[in-house]
Design an enzyme around this catalytic site. Structure first.
Site, PDB file in Angstrom:
ATOM      1  N   HIS A  17       0.837  -1.349  -0.097  1.00 49.93           N
ATOM      2  CA  HIS A  17       0.119   0.041   0.164  1.00 49.93           C
ATOM      3  C   HIS A  17       0.780   1.280   0.051  1.00 49.93           C
ATOM      4  O   HIS A  17       0.768   2.432  -0.711  1.00 49.93           O
ATOM      5  CB  HIS A  17      -0.859  -0.061   1.369  1.00 49.93           C
ATOM      6  CG  HIS A  17      -1.841  -1.235   1.318  1.00 49.93           C
ATOM      7  ND1 HIS A  17      -2.180  -1.746   2.376  1.00 49.93           N
ATOM      8  CD2 HIS A  17      -2.657  -1.433   0.505  1.00 49.93           C
ATOM      9  CE1 HIS A  17      -3.033  -2.770   2.405  1.00 49.93           C
ATOM     10  NE2 HIS A  17      -3.595  -2.328   1.181  1.00 49.93           N
ATOM     11  N   LYS A  41     -18.419  -6.082   7.789  1.00 50.82           N
ATOM     12  CA  LYS A  41     -17.127  -6.857   7.412  1.00 50.82           C
ATOM     13  C   LYS A  41     -16.369  -7.103   8.717  1.00 50.82           C
ATOM     14  O   LYS A  41     -16.004  -6.228   9.164  1.00 50.82           O
ATOM     15  CB  LYS A  41     -16.163  -6.267   6.364  1.00 50.82           C
ATOM     16  CG  LYS A  41     -16.862  -6.617   5.029  1.00 50.82           C
ATOM     17  CD  LYS A  41     -15.936  -6.099   3.690  1.00 50.82           C
ATOM     18  CE  LYS A  41     -16.439  -6.211   2.398  1.00 50.82           C
ATOM     19  NZ  LYS A  41     -15.717  -5.636   1.608  1.00 50.82           N
ATOM     20  N   SER A 127      -3.134  -7.795   2.462  1.00 52.33           N
ATOM     21  CA  SER A 127      -3.266  -7.843   4.114  1.00 52.33           C
ATOM     22  C   SER A 127      -3.873  -9.065   4.363  1.00 52.33           C
ATOM     23  O   SER A 127      -3.339  -9.540   5.688  1.00 52.33           O
ATOM     24  CB  SER A 127      -4.130  -6.973   4.269  1.00 52.33           C
ATOM     25  OG  SER A 127      -3.719  -5.574   3.905  1.00 52.33           O
TER      26      SER A 127
HETATM   27  O1  PNS Z   1      -8.605  -3.112   0.365  1.00 52.00           O
HETATM   28  P1  PNS Z   1      -9.779  -3.537  -0.462  1.00 52.00           P
HETATM   29  O2  PNS Z   1     -10.713  -4.423   0.525  1.00 52.00           O
HETATM   30  O3  PNS Z   1      -9.607  -4.174  -1.881  1.00 52.00           O
HETATM   31  O4  PNS Z   1     -10.797  -2.263  -0.678  1.00 52.00           O
HETATM   32  C1  PNS Z   1     -12.077  -2.197  -1.432  1.00 52.00           C
HETATM   33  C2  PNS Z   1     -12.807  -1.014  -1.357  1.00 52.00           C
HETATM   34  C3  PNS Z   1     -12.978  -0.252  -0.011  1.00 52.00           C
HETATM   35  C4  PNS Z   1     -11.927   0.136  -2.218  1.00 52.00           C
HETATM   36  C5  PNS Z   1     -14.062  -1.091  -2.226  1.00 52.00           C
HETATM   37  O5  PNS Z   1     -14.861  -2.360  -1.581  1.00 52.00           O
HETATM   38  C6  PNS Z   1     -14.967   0.101  -2.201  1.00 52.00           C
HETATM   39  O6  PNS Z   1     -14.722   0.784  -2.987  1.00 52.00           O
HETATM   40  N1  PNS Z   1     -15.981  -0.104  -1.383  1.00 52.00           N
HETATM   41  C7  PNS Z   1     -16.768   1.258  -1.206  1.00 52.00           C
HETATM   42  C8  PNS Z   1     -18.308   0.631  -1.747  1.00 52.00           C
HETATM   43  C9  PNS Z   1     -18.365   1.140  -3.247  1.00 52.00           C
HETATM   44  O7  PNS Z   1     -18.429   2.187  -3.766  1.00 52.00           O
HETATM   45  N2  PNS Z   1     -18.931   0.140  -4.028  1.00 52.00           N
HETATM   46  C10 PNS Z   1     -19.150   0.046  -5.506  1.00 52.00           C
HETATM   47  C11 PNS Z   1     -17.759  -0.228  -5.805  1.00 52.00           C
HETATM   48  S1  PNS Z   1     -18.017  -0.305  -7.879  1.00 52.00           S
END
Ligand code: PNS
Length: 169
Positions: A17, A41, A127
């Site tokens: 990251h 989660k 992670s």
């Molecule tokens: O580190 P991660 O778990 O891969 O992060 C995922 C994250 C937080 C970037 C993704 O789940 C996200 O953007 N969540 C917000 C909800 C959202 O906007 N969903 C539509 C995405 S197309």
């Protein structure tokens, strides 16, 4: 001002990251590292703990700030005046899902996604894997900042507060 959002769960932040955040900080005027705090989660670290670890490890970057969001990432980008999202791509296997999310996000708001290839030394890093390896006593000292290693060790030994040892989130 070119402002970009670097989103993730950061449970916990890894050297992979930091690689992406640091490189984004040279490409954009301001980087907002956005911690997703979706309550549904299970996480090893609370949102506050993830934010505080990020704040400490990003302290040396003048144009990086740490924030959190719940709900849609595009709403957060709109609220913060960011026209771009930056994501690291570790391997081709990341691409399908990341492309789908990038296209969904740009259909929801005027937000473009910029992909930065992860440095090869971190291409296997996640992670979830760090937590799994650390849970079984493996050495993750080259994969996370020293501060995160300390918090991980404390949490997994049950000495680190309100966490849930063994959950991989
Ligand atoms: O580190 P991660 O778990 O891969 O992060 C995922 C994250 C937080 C970037 C993704 O789940 C996200 O953007 N969540 C917000 C909800 C959202 O906007 N969903 C539509 C995405 S197309």
């Amino acid at each position: 001002m070119r402002r970009v959002v670097c989103p993730g769960s950061f449970d916990p932040v890894t050297n992979g990251h930091i690689d992406i955040i640091s490189r984004a900080s040279t490409l954009f005027d301001e980087v907002i590292v956005a911690v997703g705090v979706n309550q549904s989660k299970a996480r090893l670290f609370t949102a506050d703990e993830r934010l505080s670890m990020l704040a400490e490890v990003c302290d040396g970057y003048d144009n990086v700030r740490i924030d959190s969001f719940d709900g849609l990432l595009t709403d957060f980008c709109r609220d913060r005046g960011a026209r771009a999202i930056v994501k690291g791509l570790r391997a081709v296997s990341d691409f399908d899902y990341e492309l789908q999310m990038a296209q969904m996000n740009s259909s929801l708001a005027a937000v473009e996604t910029v992909f930065v290839p992860t440095s090869p030394e971190y291409s296997f890093l996640a992670s979830s894997l760090v937590k799994e390896v650390a849970t079984f006593g493996g050495d993750v000292s080259r994969l996370v900042p020293p501060l995160v290693l300390k918090r991980l060790t404390e949490r997994l030994s049950g000495r680190g507060g309100a966490g849930r040892p063994g959950e991989t989130g």
